[in-house]
Design a protein around this motif. Structure first.
Motif, PDB file in Angstrom:
ATOM      1  N   THR A  47      32.549  69.682  13.473  1.00 35.91           N
ATOM      2  CA  THR A  47      32.491  68.941  12.356  1.00 35.91           C
ATOM      3  C   THR A  47      31.383  70.073  11.528  1.00 35.91           C
ATOM      4  O   THR A  47      30.666  69.696  10.628  1.00 35.91           O
ATOM      5  CB  THR A  47      31.786  67.716  13.147  1.00 35.91           C
ATOM      6  OG1 THR A  47      32.528  66.616  13.868  1.00 35.91           O
ATOM      7  CG2 THR A  47      30.956  67.430  11.569  1.00 35.91           C
ATOM      8  N   GLU A  93      42.173  61.528  15.042  1.00 38.09           N
ATOM      9  CA  GLU A  93      41.553  62.059  14.644  1.00 38.09           C
ATOM     10  C   GLU A  93      42.606  61.722  13.280  1.00 38.09           C
ATOM     11  O   GLU A  93      42.048  60.886  11.989  1.00 38.09           O
ATOM     12  CB  GLU A  93      42.162  62.821  14.121  1.00 38.09           C
ATOM     13  CG  GLU A  93      41.747  64.102  12.894  1.00 38.09           C
ATOM     14  CD  GLU A  93      41.536  65.623  13.055  1.00 38.09           C
ATOM     15  OE1 GLU A  93      41.415  66.022  12.090  1.00 38.09           O
ATOM     16  OE2 GLU A  93      42.455  66.265  13.942  1.00 38.09           O
ATOM     17  N   ASP A 103      40.639  62.357   3.906  1.00 39.67           N
ATOM     18  CA  ASP A 103      40.888  63.727   5.291  1.00 39.67           C
ATOM     19  C   ASP A 103      42.107  64.655   4.409  1.00 39.67           C
ATOM     20  O   ASP A 103      42.021  65.866   5.062  1.00 39.67           O
ATOM     21  CB  ASP A 103      40.477  62.766   6.551  1.00 39.67           C
ATOM     22  CG  ASP A 103      40.497  64.369   6.943  1.00 39.67           C
ATOM     23  OD1 ASP A 103      40.315  65.969   6.619  1.00 39.67           O
ATOM     24  OD2 ASP A 103      40.569  64.635   8.329  1.00 39.67           O
ATOM     25  N   ASP A 117      35.759  62.005  11.495  1.00 38.90           N
ATOM     26  CA  ASP A 117      35.616  62.821  12.743  1.00 38.90           C
ATOM     27  C   ASP A 117      34.800  61.720  13.450  1.00 38.90           C
ATOM     28  O   ASP A 117      34.493  61.298  14.590  1.00 38.90           O
ATOM     29  CB  ASP A 117      35.253  63.977  12.931  1.00 38.90           C
ATOM     30  CG  ASP A 117      36.406  65.071  13.138  1.00 38.90           C
ATOM     31  OD1 ASP A 117      37.853  64.417  12.484  1.00 38.90           O
ATOM     32  OD2 ASP A 117      36.398  65.951  13.287  1.00 38.90           O
ATOM     33  N   LEU A 118      32.835  62.461  12.850  1.00 35.01           N
ATOM     34  CA  LEU A 118      32.132  61.451  13.173  1.00 35.01           C
ATOM     35  C   LEU A 118      32.197  59.711  13.564  1.00 35.01           C
ATOM     36  O   LEU A 118      31.817  59.554  14.868  1.00 35.01           O
ATOM     37  CB  LEU A 118      30.607  61.743  12.544  1.00 35.01           C
ATOM     38  CG  LEU A 118      29.604  63.751  12.511  1.00 35.01           C
ATOM     39  CD1 LEU A 118      29.468  63.130  11.776  1.00 35.01           C
ATOM     40  CD2 LEU A 118      29.990  63.594  13.834  1.00 35.01           C
ATOM     41  N   ASP A 163      32.930  72.580  10.572  1.00 33.17           N
ATOM     42  CA  ASP A 163      33.434  72.274   9.010  1.00 33.17           C
ATOM     43  C   ASP A 163      33.457  73.340   7.475  1.00 33.17           C
ATOM     44  O   ASP A 163      34.053  73.718   7.105  1.00 33.17           O
ATOM     45  CB  ASP A 163      33.742  70.883   8.913  1.00 33.17           C
ATOM     46  CG  ASP A 163      35.156  70.200   9.858  1.00 33.17           C
ATOM     47  OD1 ASP A 163      35.896  71.128  10.239  1.00 33.17           O
ATOM     48  OD2 ASP A 163      35.137  69.364  10.014  1.00 33.17           O
ATOM     49  N   ASP A 203      36.300  65.024   5.931  1.00 30.05           N
ATOM     50  CA  ASP A 203      37.086  64.960   7.738  1.00 30.05           C
ATOM     51  C   ASP A 203      35.487  65.143   8.299  1.00 30.05           C
ATOM     52  O   ASP A 203      35.558  64.134   9.742  1.00 30.05           O
ATOM     53  CB  ASP A 203      37.325  66.689   7.787  1.00 30.05           C
ATOM     54  CG  ASP A 203      37.473  67.303   8.432  1.00 30.05           C
ATOM     55  OD1 ASP A 203      38.108  66.682   9.908  1.00 30.05           O
ATOM     56  OD2 ASP A 203      37.968  68.357   9.147  1.00 30.05           O
ATOM     57  N   VAL A 204      34.141  64.956   7.886  1.00 28.79           N
ATOM     58  CA  VAL A 204      32.991  64.861   8.443  1.00 28.79           C
ATOM     59  C   VAL A 204      33.400  63.409   8.888  1.00 28.79           C
ATOM     60  O   VAL A 204      32.655  62.949   9.768  1.00 28.79           O
ATOM     61  CB  VAL A 204      32.052  65.550   8.197  1.00 28.79           C
ATOM     62  CG1 VAL A 204      30.213  64.891   8.355  1.00 28.79           C
ATOM     63  CG2 VAL A 204      31.505  66.774   7.971  1.00 28.79           C
ATOM     64  N   LYS A 227      35.623  68.453   3.200  1.00 32.92           N
ATOM     65  CA  LYS A 227      34.646  68.393   4.832  1.00 32.92           C
ATOM     66  C   LYS A 227      34.228  67.043   4.456  1.00 32.92           C
ATOM     67  O   LYS A 227      33.408  66.627   5.363  1.00 32.92           O
ATOM     68  CB  LYS A 227      33.775  69.438   3.972  1.00 32.92           C
ATOM     69  CG  LYS A 227      34.392  70.436   5.119  1.00 32.92           C
ATOM     70  CD  LYS A 227      35.230  71.222   6.037  1.00 32.92           C
ATOM     71  CE  LYS A 227      37.440  70.575   6.027  1.00 32.92           C
ATOM     72  NZ  LYS A 227      37.717  70.067   7.117  1.00 32.92           N
TER      73      LYS A 227
END
Length: 732
Positions: free
Chosen positions: A695, A214, A225, A203-204, A698, A199-200, A196
């Motif tokens: 987000t 992505e 990720d 994404d952000l 997640d 991933d965050v 996470k």
């Protein structure tokens, strides 16, 4: 050892053999272009590096706990001397299952992407059979370890005239479950934080700030990720369900030994091996179910879900038939009622899965409403997701209530008799319902492990610039994977609730064993009855387990506190790690010239390193809290306090875990729904709003939520294994 018992190790061997066969078949497929191979190699190296670091930390923790168990066993004499060895073996096999599953997943992703260049059906079958490697390795290793320990302990623990030999064997084997739980918690928490954080960050900064897809290769966090999907959702989930499967079988075996104590050696033995045999048959049927999964080109999401569900459902129907045959052959009293408990467990698992699918899949209204709320920005997306998650918890809770009631009632000698003398039989019914729910875990876990494989395949296709037709196929498999992952989490949490209740019941059998075997006080009066003759209800009265006892009330509140404390700690851990990732991705975009133009390669390794260090640093404290709270409560408040603690943990942990998993899954699929061209499509303000919602979700669905189902079982396991401390040394 009767001939029928050998079905258990035989099923284990076949599961491992087919897992190896599926792995070899997968490896024969081409990985695709040189770029596809390069990306896959990056992911493999990152996942392997992370697991090596995680196992170094876990080994130290295991050594410390093993020393403590050795002191309890050999120094204080309040623990069986076999316990330290069983604990280590459980952790070892749990870690091994996660490692093999992760290895298969990291080799499969590029091959699935390449298969999607030919057809959707080829991609689905390859991804699913690669996921089946995880499922079959988990059930195979559980049955191997249980078979070996049962055989060894049956040879070395001496016969007793009072029927306590089998209770001693199954009580020792429960410690194997604690080893698996401890390893699973570290795998889930560490893997969840890792994935996470990456991933965050991806994404952000990538989607929202830079406006790139992505899995765009220009995003520095994209490799981390993809690595995170494997260490969290494959290795973590594998260790998690390994522990659930083992704990449900072992707790039910102990409850069977207690319920049929005094019914004759053969009958007691049959009650003990019944859950093992049902798990063995379920494993064989799972293998058959894997071969039934296929689809057609251009299939819709509902058709893809049906394709996966067909194999699972056929396996579930067949286990109903074979479970009846097994129980009839074993000749257990009220075998029809016990069979009814198994059916209830299976139906409960299916019901929870269907409920999760409804609240998280983009084909249904709850997720579509979250996507529609993006018209007014990210705040309403978050509010809508929270509301959906809260409502979604009601259905699984209701299903579990019904399942507990029916499973208990069916298994009693007199149908739905709640008399005190029938408690052990009813509890055996709850335990065997958990075994029934998990009996087809081989194929159920395959559908879950399929998700991150499909996700990584989509990432590989995006990063390598494969055509829109290929990306469309991988997107379809990925969206399906989001739903199967959410369904798998709901299934894991539901099974955790039933398993934890069976473990809670086994706690009192461990209390009895403490008096009869380890403390040498079989004649101690328990509710005016010698301990060796005392029933379950006698111990309840003796320790004043009722709601007017302040120690029970305090324990309940402490259990709820533990759940919320653990969830908050893991959420904040993701937040801190994600902040470092966001800063690093922004730094690379600013300082490395040519990233956005595609002429320079980002520093992927730096992002992998940040996630790895963040996960290692942050996972230790929440995991140790879960291990220490039951010991401290037992030392202070004794058996009554521990009982309250476990009731509070199980009830609040189950509800909060369902809420988090479903809210997170719904946010994720709402984003996917918009990306498919609804409500403005990719790059729109609506899309950015759903990315923010995703987000937020997640850590809900991939860190705190799934970790809670391990927490509730680990706290029960820790209480069971340290029961001698609560009985002998409590302050109050």
């Amino acid at each position: 050892m009767p001939l029928i018992f050998w079905l258990v190790p035989l099923s284990a061997a076949l599961a491992l053999l087919f897992a190896y066969g599926f792995f070899r078949q997968m490896m024969k497929h081409e990985e695709g272009t040189d770029m596809m191979k390069k990306i896959a190699e990056h992911v493999r190296k990152g996942a392997s590096a992370y697991l090596r670091q995680q196992y170094k930390v876990v080994i130290v923790v295991f050594l410390v706990i093993t020393v403590i168990f050795s002191i309890l066993a050999y120094g204080l004499g309040v623990q069986n001397p076999w316990v330290p060895f069983a604990f280590i073996s459980g952790g070892f096999f749990s870690g091994l299952a996660g490692f093999f599953g992760m290895k298969a997943a990291t080799y499969a992703s590029a091959r699935v992407a390449n298969a999607c260049r030919n057809s959707l059906n080829q991609g689905l079958r390859l991804a699913f059979r690669s996921g089946a490697v995880m499922g079959l390795v988990v059930v195979g290793l559980v049955l191997v370890d249980i078979s070996v320990w049962f055989f060894i302990l049956n040879q070395f623990i001496p016969e007793t005239a009072d029927g306590y030999k089998l209770m001693t064997i199954t009580a020792v084997m429960l410690t194997f479950g604690m080893g698996a739980s401890t390893q699973a918690l570290f795998a889930r928490v560490g893997g969840g934080i890792y994935t996470k954080a990456a991933d965050v960050g991806a994404d952000l900064v990538g989607k929202v700030e830079a406006g790139i897809p992505e899995d765009d290769p220009r995003n520095p966090a994209t490799i981390a990720d993809n690595v995170g999907d494997n260490v969290g959702d494959v290795a973590g989930m594998g260790a998690d369900l390994f522990e659930s499967f083992a704990a449900s079988i072992l707790a039910t075996a102990l409850l069977g030994a207690a319920a049929f104590l005094g019914a004759g050696a053969d009958m007691q033995f049959n009650a003990v091996i019944a859950p093992m045999l049902i798990a063995a048959i379920g494993t064989l049927l799972s293998i058959a179910g894997v071969f039934m999964v296929r689809t057609k080109e251009g299939a819709t999401q509902k058709q893809l879900l049906h394709s996966l569900g067909f194999g699972v459902n056929v396996s579930a129907v067949l286990i109903v038939v074979f479970a009846f045959i097994i129980l009839y052959y074993l000749g257990l009293p009220n075998y029809i009622g016990i069979w009814g408990s198994i059916v209830i467990g299976l139906l409960a698992g299916i019901g929870i899965g269907q409920s999760t699918e409804y609240f998280t899949a983009s084909a249904y209204k709850p997720t579509q409403r979250i996507a529609a709320s993006s018209n007014t920005g990210p705040a309403t997306v978050i509010i809508s997701g929270v509301g959906t998650g809260l409502i979604s918890a009601a259905v699984p809770l209701g299903i579990i209530v019904v399942a507990i009631t029916l499973a208990y009632g069916f298994a009693t000698p007199e149908l739905f008799s709640f008399a005190a003398e029938h408690i052990n039989f009813g509890l055996y019914g709850i335990g065997i319902a958990a075994v029934g729910m998990l009996s087809t875990l081989g194929i159920t876990l395959a559908t879950d492990a399929y998700g991150p494989i499909a996700d990584n395949a989509g990432g590989n296709a995006e990063m390598c610039g494969l055509g829109p037709e290929v990306r469309s196929r991988t997107d379809a498999l990925d969206a399906l994977g989001n739903t199967t992952a959410a369904t798998g989490k709901g299934f894991a949490i539901g099974s955790a609730a039933l398993t934890a209740l069976a473990l809670l019941a086994s706690y009192f059998e461990e209390v009895r064993m403490m008096y009869v075997k380890f403390l040498g006080m079989p004649e101690t009066l328990i509710n005016d009855v010698p301990a060796i003759e005392a029933a379950f209800i006698d111990f309840v009265y003796h320790f004043e387990i009722h709601l007017m006892n302040p120690k029970v009330i305090v324990g309940i509140f402490l259990g709820v506190m533990a759940v919320f404390l653990f969830s908050g700690m893991t959420m904040n851990a993701v937040g801190r790690a994600a902040q470092k990732m966001v800063d690093e991705v922004r730094r690379q975009f600013k300082t490395i010239a040519g990233i956005m133009e595609g002429t320079a390669e980002p520093d992927y390794a730096r992002c992998v390193e940040i996630s790895t260090k963040g996960a290692q640093k942050e996972m230790l404290v929440p995991s140790l809290v879960a291990l220490l709270i039951p010991v401290i409560v037992g030392l202070v408040f004794g058996v009554a306090g521990i009982t309250g603690l476990l009731i509070g943990t199980i009830s609040s942990g189950f509800a909060l875990a369902i809420f988090m998993a479903n809210a997170g899954g719904a946010w994720d699929n709402a984003k996917k729904f918009v990306e498919e061209g609804n409500h403005g499509g990719k790059g729109s303000d609506n899309h950015k709003a759903t990315v923010i919602g995703d987000t937020v979700g997640d850590p809900f669905k991939d860190t705190s939520g799934p970790s809670l189902n391990i927490l509730i079982k680990l706290m029960v396991m820790a209480s069971v294994v340290t029961v001698g401390v609560a009985v002998s040394y409590s302050l109050l």
